[in-house]
Design an enzyme around this catalytic site. Structure first.
Site, PDB file in Angstrom:
ATOM      1  N   ASN A  74      -0.713   6.709   4.700  1.00 52.66           N
ATOM      2  CA  ASN A  74      -1.186   5.616   5.887  1.00 52.66           C
ATOM      3  C   ASN A  74      -0.765   6.179   7.182  1.00 52.66           C
ATOM      4  OD1 ASN A  74      -2.497   3.378   4.522  1.00 52.66           O
ATOM      5  ND2 ASN A  74      -0.442   3.478   3.463  1.00 52.66           N
ATOM      6  N   ASP A 125       1.052  -0.984   0.166  1.00 55.90           N
ATOM      7  CA  ASP A 125       0.070   0.109  -0.023  1.00 55.90           C
ATOM      8  C   ASP A 125       0.928   1.407   0.234  1.00 55.90           C
ATOM      9  OD1 ASP A 125      -2.353   1.369   0.152  1.00 55.90           O
ATOM     10  OD2 ASP A 125      -2.594   1.262   2.147  1.00 55.90           O
ATOM     11  N   CYS A 169      -4.298   5.836  -2.073  1.00 58.41           N
ATOM     12  CA  CYS A 169      -5.170   4.732  -2.893  1.00 58.41           C
ATOM     13  C   CYS A 169      -5.265   5.355  -4.223  1.00 58.41           C
ATOM     14  CB  CYS A 169      -6.634   4.617  -2.257  1.00 58.41           C
ATOM     15  SG  CYS A 169      -7.861   3.599  -3.089  1.00 58.41           S
ATOM     16  N   HIS A 228      -7.304   0.374   9.647  1.00 62.19           N
ATOM     17  CA  HIS A 228      -6.437   0.800   8.518  1.00 62.19           C
ATOM     18  C   HIS A 228      -6.718   2.277   8.606  1.00 62.19           C
ATOM     19  CE1 HIS A 228      -4.083  -0.014   4.851  1.00 62.19           C
ATOM     20  NE2 HIS A 228      -4.676   1.171   4.428  1.00 62.19           N
TER      21      HIS A 228
END
Length: 313
Positions: free
Chosen positions: A264, A30, A255, A222
């Protein structure tokens, strides 16, 4: 004298918290998937090895998505073939569909994750499906994986807010969550994909899931840090009993299908929080900061993590 030499942060437990937290490190997947600078496979392998050496025991290594959509992860097979797996370290991978599962099985993966949506618009844009229709994609993937002895985790995106639909209804998130777990997934990671959640929302959703029979032992969180709430929301989840937290070394990530999603929760910031609360996690913060500093140099930009910036001065 540095703050670390002074023994900071001070350990001061605050209310009921888990004794230990599992950090699900997503930096290599990610964290890198939306980076403009393409790292070579050797650098990615070194990144993963450094993370493992720092004490992280769950490293989401890559994703078997189409290289057309996520070119940064086009080297998934080469990366896994060259990775020297450390004993006691798990290396799950993300798969979007049966084709991705085929690639993961061929690469010898023993743990995968699927990625679902709690909202109709994101399901359409990300999966070319609907909230209900996505389960037609997931069911054969999960069934075949379990039949092959492969464990399956589920991610659920847009659990708190959607950039097209606004605030997401709690009952809708609970309904989709139950269906994902009923497929046979061992864990569900609740995603604040665009970083708009607040601590009250986190408590409300976890409470509603509990009332629906979903215990916190089956849940992870998350959080993205768009509005600086990732740590606050993490603490709220910990106090509700969640003991698995997703994070990304250096705070990398976003994203590719949601432009408003920023990085994140930084693993270093999470470790600093857990250290201060006296919660065990097994990670060497100095080694982790060194790793994120090393990676930032290769990406050509400073780490977004406040702890990395503070400790690398």
């Amino acid at each position: 004298m540095s703050v670390r030499e002074l023994g900071l942060p001070a350990r001061a437990p605050a209310g009921w918290l888990p004794d230990r937290v599992t950090i699900w490190e997503v930096g290599a997947r990610d964290g890198l998937q939306n980076e403009q600078v393409a790292l070579g496979v050797e650098a990615k392998i070194e990144f993963l090895d450094r993370l493992a050496a720092a004490g992280l025991t769950v490293l989401e290594a890559t994703s078997f998505v189409s290289p057309k959509w996520v070119p940064q992860l086009a080297d998934a097979e080469e990366l896994l073939a060259g990775l020297a797996r450390r004993p006691g370290v798990r290396y799950p991978v993300l798969v979007p569909n049966e084709r991705g599962l085929d690639r993961a099985l061929a690469a010898g993966c023993t743990e995968i994750a699927i990625f679902g949506s709690a909202t109709e618009t994101f399901a359409r844009r990300n999966l070319n499906s609907t909230v209900d229709g996505q389960f037609e994609l997931f069911e054969p993937v999960v069934r075949r994986a379990l039949d092959a002895g492969v464990e399956v985790r589920a991610y659920l995106s847009m659990c708190f807010g959607d950039p097209w639909e606004g605030v997401v209804d709690v009952e809708q998130v609970v309904r989709v969550s139950r269906r994902l777990l009923d497929l046979g997934c061992f864990q569900l990671s609740l995603g604040d994909t665009i970083g708009v959640a607040t601590a009250g929302q986190v408590e409300r959703l976890l409470g509603a899931l509990g009332e629906a029979g979903v215990g916190t032992e089956a849940l992870a969180v998350h959080f993205h840090d768009t509005y600086g709430q990732a740590l606050t929301n993490t603490l709220a989840a910990l106090r509700c009993g969640v003991s698995t937290v997703d994070s990304s070394a250096g705070g990398l990530g976003g994203c590719p299908y949601a432009e408003s999603a920023t990085g994140n929760l930084a693993t270093e910031d999470l470790v600093w929080l857990l250290d201060g609360l006296g919660v065990e996690h097994g990670v060497d913060l100095d080694a982790l900061v060194s790793t994120s500093t090393w990676l930032a140099e290769r990406l050509g930009r400073p780490s977004p993590s406040r702890v990395v910036r503070a400790l690398s001065k």
